[in-house]
Design an enzyme around this catalytic site. Structure first.
Site, short mmCIF file in Angstrom:
data_model
loop_
_atom_site.label_atom_id
_atom_site.label_comp_id
_atom_site.label_asym_id
_atom_site.label_seq_id
_atom_site.Cartn_x
_atom_site.Cartn_y
_atom_site.Cartn_z
N ARG A 120 26.54 45.43 33.49
CA ARG A 120 26.17 44.26 34.32
C ARG A 120 26.75 42.96 33.78
O ARG A 120 26.20 41.88 33.98
CB ARG A 120 24.66 44.15 34.48
CG ARG A 120 24.05 45.35 35.18
CD ARG A 120 22.78 45.02 35.91
NE ARG A 120 22.32 46.20 36.61
CZ ARG A 120 21.57 47.16 36.08
NH1 ARG A 120 21.19 47.07 34.83
NH2 ARG A 120 21.22 48.19 36.79
N LYS A 142 38.06 34.16 39.30
CA LYS A 142 38.23 35.13 40.39
C LYS A 142 38.78 36.41 39.78
O LYS A 142 39.83 36.39 39.12
CB LYS A 142 39.19 34.60 41.45
CG LYS A 142 38.54 33.66 42.42
CD LYS A 142 39.44 33.40 43.60
CE LYS A 142 38.80 32.43 44.57
NZ LYS A 142 39.71 32.05 45.67
N GLU A 184 53.33 27.56 41.89
CA GLU A 184 51.90 27.24 41.79
C GLU A 184 51.69 25.93 41.02
O GLU A 184 50.70 25.24 41.23
CB GLU A 184 51.12 28.39 41.12
CG GLU A 184 51.24 29.73 41.84
CD GLU A 184 50.25 29.89 43.00
OE1 GLU A 184 49.53 28.93 43.32
OE2 GLU A 184 50.23 30.99 43.58
N LYS A 226 43.19 22.59 37.99
CA LYS A 226 42.42 23.77 38.42
C LYS A 226 40.98 23.68 37.90
O LYS A 226 40.02 23.96 38.62
CB LYS A 226 43.09 25.06 37.93
CG LYS A 226 42.28 26.29 38.26
CD LYS A 226 42.94 27.25 39.18
CE LYS A 226 41.96 28.29 39.70
NZ LYS A 226 42.58 29.57 39.96
N GLU A 236 33.81 28.57 45.99
CA GLU A 236 34.59 28.31 47.21
C GLU A 236 33.69 28.17 48.45
O GLU A 236 33.90 28.82 49.46
CB GLU A 236 35.61 29.45 47.42
CG GLU A 236 36.81 29.01 48.23
CD GLU A 236 37.98 29.97 48.14
OE1 GLU A 236 38.34 30.39 47.03
OE2 GLU A 236 38.53 30.27 49.21
N ARG A 241 37.72 24.20 46.71
CA ARG A 241 38.52 25.25 46.05
C ARG A 241 39.52 25.87 47.02
O ARG A 241 40.58 26.33 46.62
CB ARG A 241 37.59 26.31 45.44
CG ARG A 241 38.37 27.34 44.62
CD ARG A 241 37.49 28.17 43.72
NE ARG A 241 38.33 29.08 42.95
CZ ARG A 241 37.94 29.74 41.88
NH1 ARG A 241 36.72 29.61 41.43
NH2 ARG A 241 38.77 30.53 41.23
N ASN A 245 44.52 27.30 48.13
CA ASN A 245 45.20 28.30 48.96
C ASN A 245 46.29 27.68 49.83
O ASN A 245 46.78 28.32 50.77
CB ASN A 245 44.19 29.04 49.85
CG ASN A 245 43.23 29.86 49.01
OD1 ASN A 245 43.57 30.28 47.90
ND2 ASN A 245 42.02 30.06 49.50
N HIS A 248 49.12 29.63 51.52
CA HIS A 248 48.80 31.04 51.39
C HIS A 248 48.67 31.77 52.73
O HIS A 248 48.87 32.98 52.78
CB HIS A 248 47.51 31.23 50.58
CG HIS A 248 47.72 31.08 49.10
ND1 HIS A 248 48.23 29.94 48.52
CD2 HIS A 248 47.51 31.95 48.07
CE1 HIS A 248 48.31 30.12 47.21
NE2 HIS A 248 47.88 31.31 46.91
N HIS A 252 50.89 34.71 52.85
CA HIS A 252 50.28 36.04 52.89
C HIS A 252 50.91 36.88 54.01
O HIS A 252 51.17 38.07 53.84
CB HIS A 252 48.78 35.89 53.09
CG HIS A 252 48.01 37.12 52.77
ND1 HIS A 252 47.68 38.04 53.74
CD2 HIS A 252 47.53 37.60 51.61
CE1 HIS A 252 47.01 39.04 53.17
NE2 HIS A 252 46.91 38.79 51.88
N HIS A 266 54.64 36.79 44.90
CA HIS A 266 53.56 35.95 45.44
C HIS A 266 53.93 34.46 45.39
O HIS A 266 53.78 33.73 46.37
CB HIS A 266 52.26 36.22 44.67
CG HIS A 266 51.14 35.33 45.09
ND1 HIS A 266 50.55 35.42 46.34
CD2 HIS A 266 50.52 34.31 44.46
CE1 HIS A 266 49.61 34.50 46.44
NE2 HIS A 266 49.57 33.80 45.32
N1 GLY Z 1 43.91 31.16 43.02
C1 GLY Z 1 42.98 30.51 43.84
C2 GLY Z 1 41.65 30.30 43.21
O1 GLY Z 1 41.48 30.60 42.04
O2 GLY Z 1 40.74 29.86 43.86
#
Ligand code: GLY
Length: 366
Positions: A120, A142, A184, A226, A236, A241, A245, A248, A252, A266
């Site tokens: 956990r 993430k 990025e 970031k 998010e 946040r 994107n 993206h 994508h 990417h």
């Molecule tokens: N790579 C996008 C984020 O971490 O929210």
């Protein structure tokens, strides 16, 4: 050395950025490990870095075994998650122990997710070895793997306990990968920092050529951006946040059409996607055409695709929009989209009509 903090209350952690840090990581890790072993999960591309890190841990008195997984997106799978968790359990990892993820975004995402479910939730340390993972995926928590139905559909928010970034590891990264990570970096300027975009225009070539000062500055600036965004909107939910994107949705669709393969990395898809997002914004009268042209010129100067034609993905606009219709955020032919009022003035439009997007793509050289 730069030390930045991702401020998340009880889940706060430091990001240390320093050339040559890998060889000196032992002492920092020993301070967290408190006499316990620290297993490492790496991919087969980073063998020399694994040797450097393992030596540094041994010198600091930290016991450490390593699991080396195949490199590549295929490793973000249920099978590799099971293998990683089984191996970590066999190592006797306890909840308060730390696990090191040494590699690019694939290893960071997989190991972070494994640590989120192990007992956990156990602790982990990100040691990212690509520019893309250093400036984006290793920070912010993430984690996840891919499912048959799509990329990153299984995962969790699980913050690392520490991030160690050694810009020197980029010396051996193929230039194409450095460029993809650089997309990025530039993205942070496009989102909300015109001055940083101008810095990229002036210094991007030096960074891509491996200039250590430019590299370290760009990584620290990107991580600080970031960290700020994640601290504001960890899960998010507020839309802040989501700004990360940018590029993206178009990107994508291009990646999906290229089969998420090496045909289009990417970061390359993000560059092309940002070019398209700015052109779309200009065509919609939201931002000046000069801004869109400036964005695309910088991608070209950096050896990155600036839009649909340069992405090399020969898909019809209808097919690309079809990929967007299947996006989990789309509903009733509409989708939330990141648009721009100018460079550094990105915002989330929660309701863009996909038939407008298709008309726009039809107008693009493809
Ligand atoms: N790579 C996008 C984020 O971490 O929210």
């Amino acid at each position: 050395m730069t030390v930045l903090t991702v401020a998340l209350g009880a889940r706060s952690y430091d990001v240390r950025i320093e050339a040559g840090l890998l060889a000196r990581a032992g002492d920092v890790v020993a301070a967290l490990a408190k006499g316990r072993p620290v297993p490492i999960v790496a991919d087969e591309n980073v063998a020399p870095h694994l040797a450097t890190l393992a030596r540094s841990l041994a010198d600091a008195g930290v016991a450490s075994e390593a699991l080396v997984l195949p490199a590549g997106e295929g490793t973000k799978s249920w099978a590799m998650l099971e293998r990683t968790v089984d191996w970590l359990l066999a190592q006797g990892v306890e909840r308060s122990d730390h696990v090191i993820a040494l590699g690019g975004g694939v290893i960071g995402d997989l190991v972070g997710f494994a640590c989120s479910v192990m007992k956990r939730g156990c602790r982990f340390i990100q040691v990212p070895t690509t520019l893309l993972s250093q400036v984006d995926s290793s920070v912010g928590g993430k984690t996840g793997i891919n499912a048959r139905a799509g990329k990153n559909l299984v995962g969790a928010f699980h913050q690392p306990a520490l991030v160690l970034i050694d810009p020197d590891v980029l010396d051996t990264l193929p230039l194409r990968q450095v460029r993809a990570g650089y997309a990025e970096v530039v993205k942070y300027g496009l989102i909300d920092d015109l001055d940083f975009f101008a810095w990229c225009e002036a210094n991007g070539a030096a960074l891509l050529a491996g200039d250590p000062a430019a590299r370290e500055y760009a990584i620290a600036h990107s991580v600080a951006a970031k960290a700020r965004i994640v601290a504001e909107d960890e899960f998010e939910t507020t839309g802040k946040r989501a700004l990360l994107n940018l590029g993206h949705t178009f990107g994508h669709a291009l990646e999906a059409e290229a089969g998420f393969s090496d045909r289009l990395l990417h970061g390359e898809a993000v560059a092309a996607g940002c070019g398209l997002a700015f052109d779309y914004s200009a065509q919609a009268g939201l931002c000046a055409g000069d801004d869109a042209a400036r964005v695309r010129a910088h991608w070209r100067a950096s050896g990155l695709p600036d839009g649909l034609a340069a992405s090399g993905v020969a898909a019809s606009p209808a097919r690309l929009v079809e990929h967007m219709r299947h996006d989990k955020k789309a509903s009733g032919g509409r989708i939330p989209f990141l648009l721009a009022r100018g460079i550094g003035r990105t915002y989330l439009d929660r309701d863009v009509d996909l038939s407008e997007v298709e008309r726009f793509l039809d107008s693009q050289p493809h």
